[in-house]
Design an enzyme around this catalytic site. Structure first.
Site, PDB file in Angstrom:
ATOM      1  N   SER A   1      25.660  64.944  22.378  1.00 17.07           N
ATOM      2  CA  SER A   1      25.613  65.996  21.304  1.00 17.07           C
ATOM      3  C   SER A   1      27.150  66.640  21.406  1.00 17.07           C
ATOM      4  O   SER A   1      27.536  66.194  22.684  1.00 17.07           O
ATOM      5  CB  SER A   1      23.861  66.909  21.750  1.00 17.07           C
ATOM      6  OG  SER A   1      24.462  68.589  20.895  1.00 17.07           O
TER       7      SER A   1
ATOM      8  N   TYR B   1      19.914  69.857  28.491  1.00 22.66           N
ATOM      9  CA  TYR B   1      19.747  69.291  27.688  1.00 22.66           C
ATOM     10  C   TYR B   1      21.759  69.093  27.599  1.00 22.66           C
ATOM     11  O   TYR B   1      21.759  67.631  27.691  1.00 22.66           O
ATOM     12  CB  TYR B   1      19.517  69.961  26.503  1.00 22.66           C
ATOM     13  CG  TYR B   1      19.186  69.260  24.541  1.00 22.66           C
ATOM     14  CD1 TYR B   1      19.115  68.468  24.555  1.00 22.66           C
ATOM     15  CD2 TYR B   1      21.063  69.409  24.521  1.00 22.66           C
ATOM     16  CE1 TYR B   1      19.048  67.873  23.161  1.00 22.66           C
ATOM     17  CE2 TYR B   1      20.974  68.569  23.047  1.00 22.66           C
ATOM     18  CZ  TYR B   1      20.170  67.865  22.795  1.00 22.66           C
ATOM     19  OH  TYR B   1      20.205  67.045  21.186  1.00 22.66           O
TER      20      TYR B   1
HETATM   21  N1  LIG Z   1      19.428  68.189  14.827  1.00 19.92           N
HETATM   22  C1  LIG Z   1      20.227  68.778  15.815  1.00 19.92           C
HETATM   23  O1  LIG Z   1      21.375  69.302  15.321  1.00 19.92           O
HETATM   24  C2  LIG Z   1      21.154  67.141  16.466  1.00 19.92           C
HETATM   25  C3  LIG Z   1      22.202  67.799  16.849  1.00 19.92           C
HETATM   26  C4  LIG Z   1      22.904  66.772  18.296  1.00 19.92           C
HETATM   27  C5  LIG Z   1      21.936  65.751  18.943  1.00 19.92           C
HETATM   28  N2  LIG Z   1      20.479  65.848  17.877  1.00 19.92           N
HETATM   29  C6  LIG Z   1      20.058  64.948  18.902  1.00 19.92           C
HETATM   30  O2  LIG Z   1      19.548  63.464  18.170  1.00 19.92           O
HETATM   31  C7  LIG Z   1      18.493  62.880  17.959  1.00 19.92           C
HETATM   32  C8  LIG Z   1      17.241  63.027  16.916  1.00 19.92           C
HETATM   33  O3  LIG Z   1      17.150  63.901  16.425  1.00 19.92           O
HETATM   34  P1  LIG Z   1      16.351  65.142  14.678  1.00 19.92           P
HETATM   35  O4  LIG Z   1      17.032  65.872  14.674  1.00 19.92           O
HETATM   36  O5  LIG Z   1      16.672  63.286  14.327  1.00 19.92           O
HETATM   37  O6  LIG Z   1      15.521  65.435  15.898  1.00 19.92           O
HETATM   38  P2  LIG Z   1      13.741  64.380  14.932  1.00 19.92           P
HETATM   39  O7  LIG Z   1      12.778  65.137  16.360  1.00 19.92           O
HETATM   40  O8  LIG Z   1      13.717  64.531  14.137  1.00 19.92           O
HETATM   41  O9  LIG Z   1      13.998  63.301  16.069  1.00 19.92           O
HETATM   42  C9  LIG Z   1      13.193  62.751  17.327  1.00 19.92           C
HETATM   43  C10 LIG Z   1      12.487  61.853  17.683  1.00 19.92           C
HETATM   44  O10 LIG Z   1      12.142  60.910  18.563  1.00 19.92           O
HETATM   45  C11 LIG Z   1      10.970  61.514  19.169  1.00 19.92           C
HETATM   46  N3  LIG Z   1      10.445  61.332  20.363  1.00 19.92           N
HETATM   47  C12 LIG Z   1      11.623  62.059  21.456  1.00 19.92           C
HETATM   48  N4  LIG Z   1      10.414  62.190  22.704  1.00 19.92           N
HETATM   49  C13 LIG Z   1      10.087  60.226  22.460  1.00 19.92           C
HETATM   50  C14 LIG Z   1      10.222  59.480  24.051  1.00 19.92           C
HETATM   51  N5  LIG Z   1       9.390  60.436  24.828  1.00 19.92           N
HETATM   52  N6  LIG Z   1      10.044  58.248  23.849  1.00 19.92           N
HETATM   53  C15 LIG Z   1      10.125  57.755  22.002  1.00 19.92           C
HETATM   54  N7  LIG Z   1      10.408  58.674  21.188  1.00 19.92           N
HETATM   55  C16 LIG Z   1      10.213  59.591  21.180  1.00 19.92           C
HETATM   56  C17 LIG Z   1      10.047  62.343  18.279  1.00 19.92           C
HETATM   57  O11 LIG Z   1       8.684  61.603  17.648  1.00 19.92           O
HETATM   58  C18 LIG Z   1      11.286  61.982  17.082  1.00 19.92           C
HETATM   59  O12 LIG Z   1      10.590  61.145  16.253  1.00 19.92           O
HETATM   60  C19 LIG Z   1      17.855  63.414  19.368  1.00 19.92           C
HETATM   61  O13 LIG Z   1      18.157  63.285  20.794  1.00 19.92           O
HETATM   62  C20 LIG Z   1      18.788  65.175  19.231  1.00 19.92           C
HETATM   63  O14 LIG Z   1      18.467  65.654  20.567  1.00 19.92           O
HETATM   64  C21 LIG Z   1      20.299  66.377  16.858  1.00 19.92           C
END
Ligand SMILES: NC(=O)c1ccc[n+]([C@@H]2O[C@H](COP(=O)([O-])OP(=O)(O)OC[C@H]3O[C@@H](n4cnc5c(N)ncnc54)[C@H](O)[C@@H]3O)[C@@H](O)[C@H]2O)c1
Length: 258
Positions: free
Chosen positions: A150, A165
């Protein structure tokens, strides 16, 4: 530019694939569109079943298997790696470690249990999944690992989520660099993707004003679409990215420029 492997159909293992608005699901769809088979992993069993069905609907004929598990559960991860190897899916060629959770608490209020969970899901999970699936890639003669970091890792928070985080996602960069060096001799590439703010449901409880403010703070004046992050993940897994390893791929609309 081609998004395939150059060595025939391979399976992409994608974690965090259950949310239909999330980066993992869109990455799965993009892999399927590019001719890959899929092993989808998520904690959310119902969501995962819906996601697998949605991928099949969008890309008829795609081979998809879904495995509900917690990426921090070492035994479950090892078991699933064995099940995938024994299944009718093609050999694993890529692992995208996308599952992750935010850390809402500020540093002075951060509890040990929140710290441990944020580190476990965001950093230990990718380690466990990688150790379980990389041997299959080595045996299969083709391998790509892409880990979700991130922009928070680069500038220490401030977009959303806080210190634990930032620490976990910075740890992902170290994991990625170390794995890239050690696995290069096997022809396996390992890279990290560091998005800025992406329009998904991860910011639970965030209201419209907050979301608009997040977009306004981005030099390109909008949040990323999950499809844009997905395309980068899939490209890093294709044959054309073979000489890219150990890198952090920033995709943040200009939020962090270094
Ligand atoms: N959305 C943003 O702005 C953003 C920015 C930078 C990085 N990210 C990263 O991108 C990734 C995806 O995020 P997103 O925005 O699609 O969020 P999201 O919440 O839609 O997806 C995250 C998924 O991970 C699953 N998950 C959580 N804990 C888990 C575990 N212990 N075991 C298995 N599955 C698990 C959840 O059930 C969910 O389906 C994450 O790692 C997040 O930190 C997101």
């Amino acid at each position: 530019m081609s998004f395939n492997t150059g060595v025939g159909t391979r399976t992409a293992v994608v974690t965090g694939a259950a949310s239909l608005r999330g980066i993992g699901f869109h990455t799965a769809v993009r892999f399927a569109q590019e001719g890959w088979a899929l092993a989808l992993i998520d904690l959310n069993e119902d969501g995962l079943a819906q996601a697998a069905a949605a991928v099949r609907e969008r890309v008829p004929g795609v081979q998809v298997a879904a495995f509900a598990l917690d990426v921090t559960d070492e035994t479950a991860v090892t078991t699933v790696a064995g099940k995938v190897a024994a299944s009718e899916l093609p050999t694993v060629g890529a692992l995208c470690n996308i599952a992750g959770i935010p850390s809402p608490s500020s540093f002075l209020e951060l509890t040990r249990s929140e710290w441990d969970r944020v580190m476990a899901v965001n950093l230990t999970g990718p380690f466990l999944l990688s150790q379980a699936f990389v041997p299959q890639m080595i045996d299969g003669g083709y391998g790509r690992v892409v880990n979700m970091s991130s922009v928070t890792a680069q500038h220490g928070g401030g977009v959303f989520s806080k210190t634990s985080y930032a620490a976990a996602k910075a740890g992902v960069l170290g994991l990625t660099r170390g794995m890239a060096r050690e696995l290069a001799e096997h022809g396996i590439t390992v890279n990290a993707v560091a998005p800025g703010v992406v329009d998904t449901d991860i910011r639970v409880g965030s209201d419209d004003d907050t979301e608009r403010a997040l977009a306004a703070a981005v030099p390109l004046k909008r949040q990323a679409r999950p499809e844009e992050i997905a395309a980068l993940f899939v490209w890093l897994c294709c044959k054309d990215s073979a000489y890219i390893t150990g890198t952090t791929q920033s995709i943040n609309g200009g939020t962090y420029v270094a």
